[in-house]
Scaffold this active site. Structure first.
Site, mmCIF file in Angstrom:
data_model
loop_
_atom_site.group_PDB
_atom_site.id
_atom_site.type_symbol
_atom_site.label_atom_id
_atom_site.label_comp_id
_atom_site.label_asym_id
_atom_site.label_seq_id
_atom_site.Cartn_x
_atom_site.Cartn_y
_atom_site.Cartn_z
ATOM 1 N N SER A 119 -164.774 -15.581 30.296
ATOM 2 C CA SER A 119 -164.929 -16.722 29.199
ATOM 3 C C SER A 119 -164.910 -18.005 29.578
ATOM 4 O O SER A 119 -165.331 -19.091 29.026
ATOM 5 C CB SER A 119 -163.897 -16.307 28.237
ATOM 6 O OG SER A 119 -162.512 -16.446 29.057
ATOM 7 N N ASN A 120 -164.513 -18.055 30.937
ATOM 8 C CA ASN A 120 -164.118 -19.533 31.346
ATOM 9 C C ASN A 120 -165.532 -20.207 31.998
ATOM 10 O O ASN A 120 -165.269 -21.535 32.243
ATOM 11 C CB ASN A 120 -162.799 -19.770 32.177
ATOM 12 C CG ASN A 120 -162.982 -18.844 33.491
ATOM 13 O OD1 ASN A 120 -163.619 -17.822 33.366
ATOM 14 N ND2 ASN A 120 -162.269 -19.172 34.354
ATOM 15 N N LYS A 145 -172.019 -7.118 29.621
ATOM 16 C CA LYS A 145 -171.268 -7.163 28.432
ATOM 17 C C LYS A 145 -170.726 -8.676 28.067
ATOM 18 O O LYS A 145 -169.903 -8.876 28.839
ATOM 19 C CB LYS A 145 -170.043 -6.035 28.595
ATOM 20 C CG LYS A 145 -168.846 -6.194 27.751
ATOM 21 C CD LYS A 145 -169.109 -5.837 26.330
ATOM 22 C CE LYS A 145 -167.675 -6.051 25.609
ATOM 23 N NZ LYS A 145 -167.321 -7.366 25.040
ATOM 24 N N HIS A 147 -169.325 -12.112 26.689
ATOM 25 C CA HIS A 147 -167.968 -12.487 26.300
ATOM 26 C C HIS A 147 -168.011 -12.792 24.898
ATOM 27 O O HIS A 147 -168.723 -13.600 24.490
ATOM 28 C CB HIS A 147 -167.420 -13.362 27.311
ATOM 29 C CG HIS A 147 -165.830 -13.391 27.121
ATOM 30 N ND1 HIS A 147 -165.294 -13.798 25.777
ATOM 31 C CD2 HIS A 147 -164.949 -12.846 27.727
ATOM 32 C CE1 HIS A 147 -163.999 -13.851 25.937
ATOM 33 N NE2 HIS A 147 -163.620 -13.069 27.020
ATOM 34 N N GLY A 202 -161.877 -12.052 34.844
ATOM 35 C CA GLY A 202 -160.731 -12.348 33.630
ATOM 36 C C GLY A 202 -159.561 -12.088 33.987
ATOM 37 O O GLY A 202 -159.163 -12.148 34.946
ATOM 38 N N SER A 203 -158.708 -11.117 32.878
ATOM 39 C CA SER A 203 -157.259 -11.230 33.053
ATOM 40 C C SER A 203 -157.237 -10.136 33.811
ATOM 41 O O SER A 203 -157.823 -9.002 34.218
ATOM 42 C CB SER A 203 -156.646 -10.845 31.673
ATOM 43 O OG SER A 203 -157.190 -9.482 31.138
ATOM 44 N N GLU A 226 -162.237 -9.690 39.542
ATOM 45 C CA GLU A 226 -161.609 -11.063 39.976
ATOM 46 C C GLU A 226 -160.838 -11.321 39.042
ATOM 47 O O GLU A 226 -160.997 -11.577 37.744
ATOM 48 C CB GLU A 226 -162.842 -12.110 40.212
ATOM 49 C CG GLU A 226 -162.326 -13.391 41.214
ATOM 50 C CD GLU A 226 -162.066 -14.440 40.142
ATOM 51 O OE1 GLU A 226 -160.978 -14.431 39.695
ATOM 52 O OE2 GLU A 226 -163.319 -15.086 39.786
ATOM 53 N N CYS A 263 -159.631 -20.035 37.927
ATOM 54 C CA CYS A 263 -159.079 -18.696 38.599
ATOM 55 C C CYS A 263 -158.548 -19.570 39.703
ATOM 56 O O CYS A 263 -157.573 -18.996 40.644
ATOM 57 C CB CYS A 263 -159.960 -17.794 38.753
ATOM 58 S SG CYS A 263 -161.644 -18.332 39.243
ATOM 59 N N GLU A 353 -149.566 -15.956 37.114
ATOM 60 C CA GLU A 353 -150.350 -17.063 36.511
ATOM 61 C C GLU A 353 -150.289 -17.577 35.240
ATOM 62 O O GLU A 353 -149.993 -16.394 34.364
ATOM 63 C CB GLU A 353 -151.922 -16.436 36.777
ATOM 64 C CG GLU A 353 -152.925 -17.414 36.444
ATOM 65 C CD GLU A 353 -154.685 -16.952 36.449
ATOM 66 O OE1 GLU A 353 -155.444 -17.500 36.924
ATOM 67 O OE2 GLU A 353 -154.337 -15.690 35.646
HETATM 68 P P1 NAP Z 1 -159.917 -10.862 29.317
HETATM 69 O O1 NAP Z 1 -159.041 -10.490 28.095
HETATM 70 O O2 NAP Z 1 -159.639 -10.010 30.591
HETATM 71 O O3 NAP Z 1 -161.568 -10.035 28.828
HETATM 72 C C1 NAP Z 1 -162.804 -10.356 29.619
HETATM 73 C C2 NAP Z 1 -163.631 -9.318 29.324
HETATM 74 O O4 NAP Z 1 -162.855 -7.992 29.515
HETATM 75 C C3 NAP Z 1 -163.768 -9.120 27.725
HETATM 76 O O5 NAP Z 1 -165.292 -8.836 27.576
HETATM 77 C C4 NAP Z 1 -163.051 -7.835 27.098
HETATM 78 O O6 NAP Z 1 -163.477 -7.145 26.287
HETATM 79 C C5 NAP Z 1 -162.967 -6.971 28.374
HETATM 80 N N1 NAP Z 1 -161.772 -6.401 28.315
HETATM 81 C C6 NAP Z 1 -160.557 -6.937 28.589
HETATM 82 N N2 NAP Z 1 -159.463 -5.872 28.666
HETATM 83 C C7 NAP Z 1 -160.204 -4.567 28.395
HETATM 84 C C8 NAP Z 1 -159.756 -3.394 28.461
HETATM 85 N N3 NAP Z 1 -158.481 -2.978 28.444
HETATM 86 N N4 NAP Z 1 -160.717 -2.339 28.223
HETATM 87 C C9 NAP Z 1 -162.210 -2.692 28.132
HETATM 88 N N5 NAP Z 1 -162.603 -3.971 28.316
HETATM 89 C C10 NAP Z 1 -161.649 -4.896 28.571
HETATM 90 O O7 NAP Z 1 -160.322 -12.213 29.701
HETATM 91 P P2 NAP Z 1 -160.482 -13.711 28.691
HETATM 92 O O8 NAP Z 1 -160.753 -12.991 27.303
HETATM 93 O O9 NAP Z 1 -161.424 -14.434 29.277
HETATM 94 O O10 NAP Z 1 -159.047 -14.340 28.610
HETATM 95 C C11 NAP Z 1 -157.917 -13.688 28.591
HETATM 96 C C12 NAP Z 1 -156.798 -14.118 29.727
HETATM 97 O O11 NAP Z 1 -157.529 -13.698 30.930
HETATM 98 C C13 NAP Z 1 -156.674 -15.640 29.676
HETATM 99 O O12 NAP Z 1 -155.514 -16.150 29.013
HETATM 100 C C14 NAP Z 1 -156.348 -15.672 31.299
HETATM 101 O O13 NAP Z 1 -154.984 -15.540 31.561
HETATM 102 C C15 NAP Z 1 -157.282 -14.516 32.001
HETATM 103 N N6 NAP Z 1 -158.461 -15.219 32.518
HETATM 104 C C16 NAP Z 1 -158.407 -15.474 33.945
HETATM 105 C C17 NAP Z 1 -159.575 -15.833 34.620
HETATM 106 C C18 NAP Z 1 -159.426 -16.025 35.987
HETATM 107 O O14 NAP Z 1 -160.685 -16.294 36.558
HETATM 108 N N7 NAP Z 1 -158.489 -15.882 36.551
HETATM 109 C C19 NAP Z 1 -160.824 -16.221 33.851
HETATM 110 C C20 NAP Z 1 -160.593 -15.912 32.454
HETATM 111 C C21 NAP Z 1 -159.375 -15.491 31.688
HETATM 112 P P3 NAP Z 1 -163.860 -8.009 24.808
HETATM 113 O O15 NAP Z 1 -164.952 -8.696 24.833
HETATM 114 O O16 NAP Z 1 -164.053 -6.646 23.760
HETATM 115 O O17 NAP Z 1 -162.525 -8.661 24.402
#
Ligand code: NAP
Length: 489
Positions: A119-120, A145, A147, A202-203, A226, A263, A353
């Site tokens: 997402s970022n 897939k 975002h 992502g998370s 990552e 990140c 984090e």
């Molecule tokens: P996310 O919630 O981890 O989602 C990223 C992708 O993974 C989305 O496409 C999501 O699906 C999918 N996903 C997440 N959990 C899943 C699961 N249990 N089963 C199947 N697919 C799953 O990340 P985000 O939306 O970008 O942001 C949420 C949090 O992630 C942020 O607040 C931050 O803390 C962290 N984040 C960290 C980084 C980093 O580089 N460190 C980068 C971005 C975000 P859907 O499309 O269906 O939602």
């Protein structure tokens, strides 16, 4: 939904059967064409990304350049060809007690790869980002897939890739784009028997869930997730004495860059109790107070930031040094907090984090405690040393800790702004990533999507070009222990 996703993976596998044999020259043209098509989208792409993410258009000028730059870099890599790491040990007929067979190995693509767009980084780590570019370079079809936080941006980029596929007359399913918000989609695609590898940014909870889905398959597959880190910064005394204002300015910029949604954001800073550390803390707060607050990417990320702050700032022993208290929908206030190492070590909640413009200064009694705090943090993408030559001479033992903790050690600079190079490591021990042997940024990212294969006593005419005696591609190979481009025999 299952039938549709099943079809997607079957199509990706069908594409793999021809795409795995496509030459480096053709893949270079393909990757360059994707870059050209993305650039041809012009301002529409930049404006759409800006509208969907609350980030300024100028940010996407840079991110587009990075995205297209890395596509072209991977094109050059596979065109040159040596990336397959060809190794040849020729036959030794008179070896006793038995002849040594002819052994030749190289890297081959694993199969269809599933990429979860971040997402970022809607351009550089999403639809046509580093995971997609490296997998296509390796010879693997890609299923993205997208975002859901930037659907229109994803569609535009997916259209550019599909247009490049057809211009280069490749199999139409070398690239496919899947949309939707249900976690089921990611789960089904990860667990599909024809999926051969997964890239994710992502998370921690999302990355870990996907890793577990993959591990629970009948045939487990690698997941390169990552998942972020706190990127500890070590502030040493001589550097703070000589450069505190400059370091404070640099880090205020780094903490707030992209509204802290990187990140590599410096989320934890460690120093030894002293008047110079106090002075630096005040300067950093002052620098932060001069920067505006901006909107975050989406509601979920903003909510996570607010909840993370609540958890930390109301914790006993945590002192808020600066809090912008900005208002407005999705606006994230930059925040600087301070805690003593004794409290920090007792409270694992403070080690996590907080994704956003936040940093926590941990004040340690002495060097021994600083090391204890540093080692208590789990795996990191980066760790930074702010140090003069004198500091480094005095504390050379810190290098071993830095290499244990992180994938990239930064000296006297900020960890944000990851360079795409041949030597980049954007990885690190868990939970920074699920496989610390690899990188998701830089040219070595391609190694995630290949496996080694060995040919024993294979007739020359049946060998791939890379391993033939005549070395028709002129690549660098290790022949009988020596690196050479020379033909054999
Ligand atoms: P996310 O919630 O981890 O989602 C990223 C992708 O993974 C989305 O496409 C999501 O699906 C999918 N996903 C997440 N959990 C899943 C699961 N249990 N089963 C199947 N697919 C799953 O990340 P985000 O939306 O970008 O942001 C949420 C949090 O992630 C942020 O607040 C931050 O803390 C962290 N984040 C960290 C980084 C980093 O580089 N460190 C980068 C971005 C975000 P859907 O499309 O269906 O939602």
């Amino acid at each position: 939904m299952i039938n549709e996703l099943n079809k997607v993976m079957e199509q990706a596998y069908e594409a793999y059967l021809s795409y795995r044999h496509v030459s480096g020259k053709v893949k270079k043209v393909f990757l360059n064409t994707i870059a050209d098509e993305i650039e041809a989208l012009g301002d529409v792409l930049l404006e759409t990304a800006s509208k969907e993410t609350n980030l300024p258009v100028v940010r996407f000028t840079g991110e587009r350049a990075r995205t297209c730059g890395q596509l072209r870099d991977f094109g050059r890599l596979v065109d040159e060809g040596s990336w397959v790491e060809a190794v040849v040990d020729t036959r030794i007929e008179d070896r006793k007690p038995a002849p040594k067979p002819d052994m030749r190995k190289m890297a081959v693509p694993v199969g269809p790869v599933l990429v979860f767009g971040a997402s970022n980084f809607p351009l550089a780590y999403a639809t046509a980002g580093g995971d997609t570019a490296s997998a296509l370079a390796a010879g693997c079809p890609v299923v993205v897939k997208g975002h859901p936080a930037h659907p229109e941006t994803s569609r535009l980029v997916a259209g550019a890739i599909s247009s490049a596929v057809s211009k280069c007359k490749l199999h139409p399913f070398v690239f496919q784009h899947v949309e939707g918000t249900s976690f089921e989609i990611g789960k089904i695609l990860t667990q599909h028997p024809l999926t051969a590898g997964v890239g994710f940014t992502g998370s921690l909870s999302g990355g870990r869930a996907i890793y577990d889905y993959a591990a629970g398959r009948e045939v487990p597959i690698p997941v390169f997730a990552e998942m972020g880190s706190t990127n500890p910064v070590i502030l040493l005394k001589d550097a703070l004495m000589h450069r505190a204002p400059e370091v404070a300015r640099q880090f205020a910029g780094s903490i707030t860059m992209g509204v802290g949604q990187f990140c590599t954001n410096p989320g934890i800073m460690l120093g030894i109790k002293s008047s110079v550390l106090n002075h630096f803390t005040s300067l950093l707060a002052l620098e932060l107070s001069m920067l505006p607050a901006y909107k975050m990417l989406h509601k979920g990320i903003h909510q996570n930031y607010m909840e993370g702050l609540d958890k930390v700032l109301y914790d006993k022993g945590v002192e808020t040094i600066y809090h912008a208290h900005a208002t407005g929908s999705l606006v994230a206030s930059p925040v600087l907090a301070r805690v003593h190492a004794d409290t920090f070590l007792k409270n694992p909640d403070l080690h996590h984090e907080i994704f956003g413009p936040f940093s926590l200064i941990v004040v340690c009694n002495n060097k021994q405690q600083l090391i204890e705090v540093w080692e208590s943090l789990k795996g990191q993408l980066t760790t930074t040393l702010i140090a003069t030559a004198h500091d480094l001479e005095l504390h050379a033992d810190l290098m071993d800790i830095a290499t244990t903790v992180a994938g990239r050690i930064v000296f006297n600079a900020v960890p944000t702004g990851v360079e795409v190079s041949n030597a980049t490591v954007h990885g690190g021990p868990y939970p920074a990533t699920t496989d610390q042997r690899f990188t998701s940024v830089g040219m070595d990212a391609v190694k995630r999507w290949v496996r080694p294969i060995c040919y024993q006593d294979c007739p020359d005419e049946l060998l791939p070009e890379e391993l033939k005696n005549s070395n028709p591609l002129g690549i660098l190979r290790k022949v009988n222990g020596e690196f050479t481009r020379t033909a054999i025999g």
